[in-house]
Design a protein around this motif. Sequence first.
Motif, short mmCIF file in Angstrom:
data_model
loop_
_atom_site.label_atom_id
_atom_site.label_comp_id
_atom_site.label_asym_id
_atom_site.label_seq_id
_atom_site.Cartn_x
_atom_site.Cartn_y
_atom_site.Cartn_z
N PRO A 1 -115.18 112.87 51.30
CA PRO A 1 -114.61 114.05 51.93
C PRO A 1 -114.49 115.23 50.97
O PRO A 1 -114.00 115.09 49.86
N SER A 2 -114.93 116.36 51.45
CA SER A 2 -114.84 117.62 50.72
C SER A 2 -114.25 118.65 51.64
O SER A 2 -114.12 118.44 52.85
N LEU A 3 -113.89 119.80 51.09
CA LEU A 3 -113.41 120.88 51.93
C LEU A 3 -114.50 121.36 52.88
O LEU A 3 -114.24 121.69 54.03
N LEU A 4 -115.74 121.38 52.40
CA LEU A 4 -116.85 121.81 53.23
C LEU A 4 -117.05 120.89 54.43
O LEU A 4 -117.50 121.33 55.49
N ALA B 1 -109.12 114.49 50.92
CA ALA B 1 -108.91 113.05 51.11
C ALA B 1 -107.64 112.80 51.93
O ALA B 1 -107.60 111.91 52.78
N ASN B 2 -106.59 113.59 51.69
CA ASN B 2 -105.37 113.46 52.50
C ASN B 2 -105.62 113.88 53.94
O ASN B 2 -105.07 113.29 54.88
N MET B 3 -106.46 114.90 54.14
CA MET B 3 -106.82 115.29 55.50
C MET B 3 -107.58 114.17 56.20
O MET B 3 -107.38 113.92 57.40
N PHE B 4 -108.44 113.50 55.47
CA PHE B 4 -109.18 112.36 56.01
C PHE B 4 -108.21 111.25 56.41
O PHE B 4 -108.32 110.65 57.49
N ALA B 5 -107.25 110.96 55.55
CA ALA B 5 -106.24 109.95 55.86
C ALA B 5 -105.46 110.34 57.12
O ALA B 5 -105.18 109.49 57.99
N PHE B 6 -105.11 111.60 57.23
CA PHE B 6 -104.39 112.12 58.40
C PHE B 6 -105.17 111.81 59.68
O PHE B 6 -104.61 111.35 60.68
N VAL B 7 -106.46 112.07 59.67
CA VAL B 7 -107.31 111.80 60.83
C VAL B 7 -107.36 110.31 61.14
O VAL B 7 -107.19 109.87 62.30
N GLU B 8 -107.58 109.50 60.11
CA GLU B 8 -107.81 108.07 60.34
C GLU B 8 -106.53 107.31 60.66
O GLU B 8 -106.58 106.24 61.27
#
Length: 434
Positions: free
Chosen positions: A300-303, A227-234
């Motif tokens: 969002p998942s790691l996969l 979820a933090n990776m998703f936030a980073f992208v967005e």
Amino acid sequence: MPTYSPVIADRLFTQIESRLGGEIAAVFRSCYLGTLDTTIEILADGSAFVVTGDIPAMWLRDSTAQLTPYLHFVTEDPLLAETAIAVSRRQLDFIGLDPYANAFNAAPNGAGHHTDQTVMSPWVWERKYEIDSLAYPVQLAHDLWKLTGRVDHLASFLDAAWKIVDVWRAEQDHEQASPYRFQRFDGAPTDTLARDGRGEPVANTGLSWSGFRPSDDVCTFHFNIPANMFAFVELEHIAEIASTVFGAEKLAASALALRESIGNGIADYGTAIAPSGDTVYAYEVDGLGGVLLADDANTPSLLSLPLLGWCTPEDPDYLRTRAFVLSPDNPFYFTGTAGAGVGSPHTPDGTIWPIALAVQGLTAETDDERTAILDLLMRTHAGTGFMHESFHKDDPSRYTREWFSWANAMFCELVLEVAGLRTHRRTPAGAMAR
């Protein structure tokens, strides 16, 4: 108002049949039209309300994911474009109402979980705070802008984006800066937060806190890494729209600064050692030494990291993590006589999620793996012609949620990939050096 052009849809179904055969085309047609015909309501103000299927509420996450297979065709089908634009407009307005809510009502009718102890509004169905509930609407708004060049869905974008940035920044210091509390007294233990609604303790890490996972289950450790990776992208997408469309340089700078901080937190805290000895991404951490090595079917998942735009499918860190996720070392990976795949503690033990199978196929390295996953999905819909939330690893006739539009959408996305008709892919936003 129609949500799509039947002529263009029929042409697509003919293409699918010619490339993959009638059986796959028939299930694709059911799943593709199911969302458009049964879950989307165009409201009087021109926005659109999207139910998940069997729950009469609009999840910010689900309503974005449900549109996934249609984005490939918005440039050739004006009605489909109008539908997606209408959904995006409604999502951004909902964030303006309450950025901590994950699901909303079509009107301020007070439906939903109003016995929860949190700050509720009659517009809100449920107020389980999840990072991805804010990231998904930004993803959709950005996708539509890039694909169509239109900005009429962005009328309330600046207000929503400021609220998103402010919430994600406040939740970097959840203990001191967050106003959010949540307790549910009439549900399972996974439906509520500990410590009088504050959640389990965390350290300050640069990561942003989440109360619940994309499954709507409580986090074990409240820094959810995907979820933090998703936030980073967005956050990069927030900055791009803010600067390019609105000239809002202060918002753009704030978003990019927060992005860098979260990225540093992922680099510092987001990995762990798997039982194999490989360094992989963790699913959740708390900054105090707590680490959950797992992956959940919900995205969002790691996969799903390449689909989010965090990395490419060939990224070595991702490949090591993917190997862990698709192994018995992942406590939510199940193998049975009907198939093998990622499940979730949100559903009964031993059940596999079609969403996760579709994600596995979409991130596969080989055509053979993609085709094998599609064949597995075709064998496990229990003759219904639709995908389900989950099915038992030994008996596909034992499934949860007969009407679940998100799963149908991800099946369609995989079919489009295998058929060579999937045109819209997200470019990695540039993960921080690790």
